[in-house]
Scaffold this motif. Structure first.
Motif, PDB file in Angstrom:
ATOM      1  N   VAL A   1       0.875  -1.172   0.000  1.00 10.84           N
ATOM      2  CA  VAL A   1       0.000   0.000   0.000  1.00 10.84           C
ATOM      3  C   VAL A   1       0.912   1.222   0.000  1.00 10.84           C
ATOM      4  N   TYR A   2       0.704   2.095  -0.951  1.00 11.44           N
ATOM      5  CA  TYR A   2       1.523   3.295  -1.084  1.00 11.44           C
ATOM      6  C   TYR A   2       0.778   4.492  -0.498  1.00 11.44           C
ATOM      7  N   TYR A   3       1.466   5.237   0.358  1.00 10.60           N
ATOM      8  CA  TYR A   3       0.882   6.380   1.042  1.00 10.60           C
ATOM      9  C   TYR A   3       1.603   7.666   0.634  1.00 10.60           C
ATOM     10  N   CYS A   4       0.819   8.684   0.399  1.00  7.69           N
ATOM     11  CA  CYS A   4       1.346  10.010   0.138  1.00  7.69           C
ATOM     12  C   CYS A   4       1.500  10.754   1.464  1.00  7.69           C
ATOM     13  N   ASN A   5       2.556  11.520   1.578  1.00  7.66           N
ATOM     14  CA  ASN A   5       2.813  12.317   2.774  1.00  7.66           C
ATOM     15  C   ASN A   5       3.225  13.718   2.357  1.00  7.66           C
ATOM     16  N   ALA A   6       2.752  14.720   3.085  1.00  5.43           N
ATOM     17  CA  ALA A   6       3.113  16.093   2.757  1.00  5.43           C
ATOM     18  C   ALA A   6       3.267  16.921   4.018  1.00  5.43           C
ATOM     19  N   LEU A   7       4.279  17.759   4.007  1.00  8.10           N
ATOM     20  CA  LEU A   7       4.482  18.733   5.081  1.00  8.10           C
ATOM     21  C   LEU A   7       3.906  20.051   4.593  1.00  8.10           C
ATOM     22  N   VAL A   8       2.815  20.471   5.220  1.00 11.04           N
ATOM     23  CA  VAL A   8       2.037  21.601   4.702  1.00 11.04           C
ATOM     24  C   VAL A   8       1.912  22.690   5.753  1.00 11.04           C
ATOM     25  N   SER A   9       2.065  23.924   5.288  1.00  5.68           N
ATOM     26  CA  SER A   9       1.838  25.081   6.151  1.00  5.68           C
ATOM     27  C   SER A   9       0.499  25.704   5.791  1.00  5.68           C
ATOM     28  N   SER A  10      -0.285  26.007   6.813  1.00 10.34           N
ATOM     29  CA  SER A  10      -1.580  26.648   6.586  1.00 10.34           C
ATOM     30  C   SER A  10      -1.910  27.517   7.791  1.00 10.34           C
ATOM     31  N   PHE A  11      -2.823  28.463   7.554  1.00 14.89           N
ATOM     32  CA  PHE A  11      -3.235  29.342   8.637  1.00 14.89           C
ATOM     33  C   PHE A  11      -4.356  28.681   9.429  1.00 14.89           C
TER      34      PHE A  11
ATOM     35  N   LEU B   1       0.173  30.691  11.387  1.00 18.23           N
ATOM     36  CA  LEU B   1       0.750  29.806  10.387  1.00 18.23           C
ATOM     37  C   LEU B   1       1.240  28.545  11.089  1.00 18.23           C
ATOM     38  N   THR B   2       0.675  27.426  10.695  1.00 14.64           N
ATOM     39  CA  THR B   2       0.957  26.141  11.343  1.00 14.64           C
ATOM     40  C   THR B   2       1.462  25.155  10.307  1.00 14.64           C
ATOM     41  N   THR B   3       2.492  24.409  10.656  1.00 10.92           N
ATOM     42  CA  THR B   3       3.047  23.398   9.757  1.00 10.92           C
ATOM     43  C   THR B   3       2.847  22.021  10.374  1.00 10.92           C
ATOM     44  N   ARG B   4       2.311  21.119   9.583  1.00  6.12           N
ATOM     45  CA  ARG B   4       2.101  19.758  10.081  1.00  6.12           C
ATOM     46  C   ARG B   4       2.140  18.758   8.945  1.00  6.12           C
ATOM     47  N   ASP B   5       2.290  17.514   9.340  1.00  2.00           N
ATOM     48  CA  ASP B   5       2.316  16.380   8.417  1.00  2.00           C
ATOM     49  C   ASP B   5       0.892  15.928   8.081  1.00  2.00           C
ATOM     50  N   TYR B   6       0.683  15.606   6.821  1.00  2.00           N
ATOM     51  CA  TYR B   6      -0.581  15.026   6.408  1.00  2.00           C
ATOM     52  C   TYR B   6      -0.313  13.737   5.642  1.00  2.00           C
ATOM     53  N   TRP B   7      -1.275  12.807   5.731  1.00  2.00           N
ATOM     54  CA  TRP B   7      -1.162  11.526   5.054  1.00  2.00           C
ATOM     55  C   TRP B   7      -2.384  11.275   4.184  1.00  2.00           C
ATOM     56  N   GLY B   8      -2.160  10.628   3.067  1.00  2.00           N
ATOM     57  CA  GLY B   8      -3.263  10.167   2.248  1.00  2.00           C
ATOM     58  C   GLY B   8      -3.809   8.858   2.785  1.00  2.00           C
ATOM     59  N   GLN B   9      -4.857   8.371   2.137  1.00  2.00           N
ATOM     60  CA  GLN B   9      -5.540   7.172   2.619  1.00  2.00           C
ATOM     61  C   GLN B   9      -4.861   5.888   2.159  1.00  2.00           C
ATOM     62  N   GLY B  10      -3.962   6.000   1.217  1.00  2.68           N
ATOM     63  CA  GLY B  10      -3.249   4.823   0.728  1.00  2.68           C
ATOM     64  C   GLY B  10      -3.871   4.267  -0.542  1.00  2.68           C
TER      65      GLY B  10
END
Length: 123
Positions: free
Chosen positions: A92-102, A107-116
């Motif tokens: 199972v392949y998962y997407c990961n992104a480090l995203v900054s958003s307000f 301004l907050t930066t956190r990790d997000y994951w896809g569902q696979g």
């Protein structure tokens, strides 16, 4: 809130190719690294490839020369072109992104994951 949506998995014969896509959407100020991980049954999740916002990329040794990670100009979509697939790439392949958003004005930066998305390579 940021959501990552993956697509492109499936069943392919050994030696074949697949292209995975992952689109980030929501309240995005900027994206830093975007990456693909995979997890095979009974194994730990491992990093497959990572794309940094500056353009540099990293790959796990087992996919070097076969997989290519890339991003669109807006840097909110990441792709994984997988060539010369092997049965051991099944996972199972998962997407990961480090995203900054307000968030509430900060301004907050956190990790997000896809569902696979499942990739199965038959021998």
């Amino acid at each position: 809130q940021v959501v990552l949506v993956e697509s492109g998995g499936g069943l392919v014969q050994a030696g074949g190719s697949l292209r995975l896509s992952c689109a980030a959407s929501g309240s995005i100020f900027s994206t830093d690294t975007m990456a693909w991980y995979r997890q095979a049954p009974g194994k730990q999740r491992e990093l497959v490839a990572r794309s940094h916002s500056g353009g540099s990329t990293n790959y796990v040794n087992s996919v070097k020369g076969r997989f290519t990670i890339s991003r669109d100009n807006a840097k909110t979509t990441v792709y994984l072109q997988m060539n010369s697939l092997k049965p051991e790439d099944t996972a199972v392949y998962y997407c990961n992104a480090l995203v900054s958003s307000f968030v509430v004005g900060h301004l907050t930066t956190r990790d997000y994951w896809g569902q696979g998305t499942q990739v199965t390579v038959s021998s």
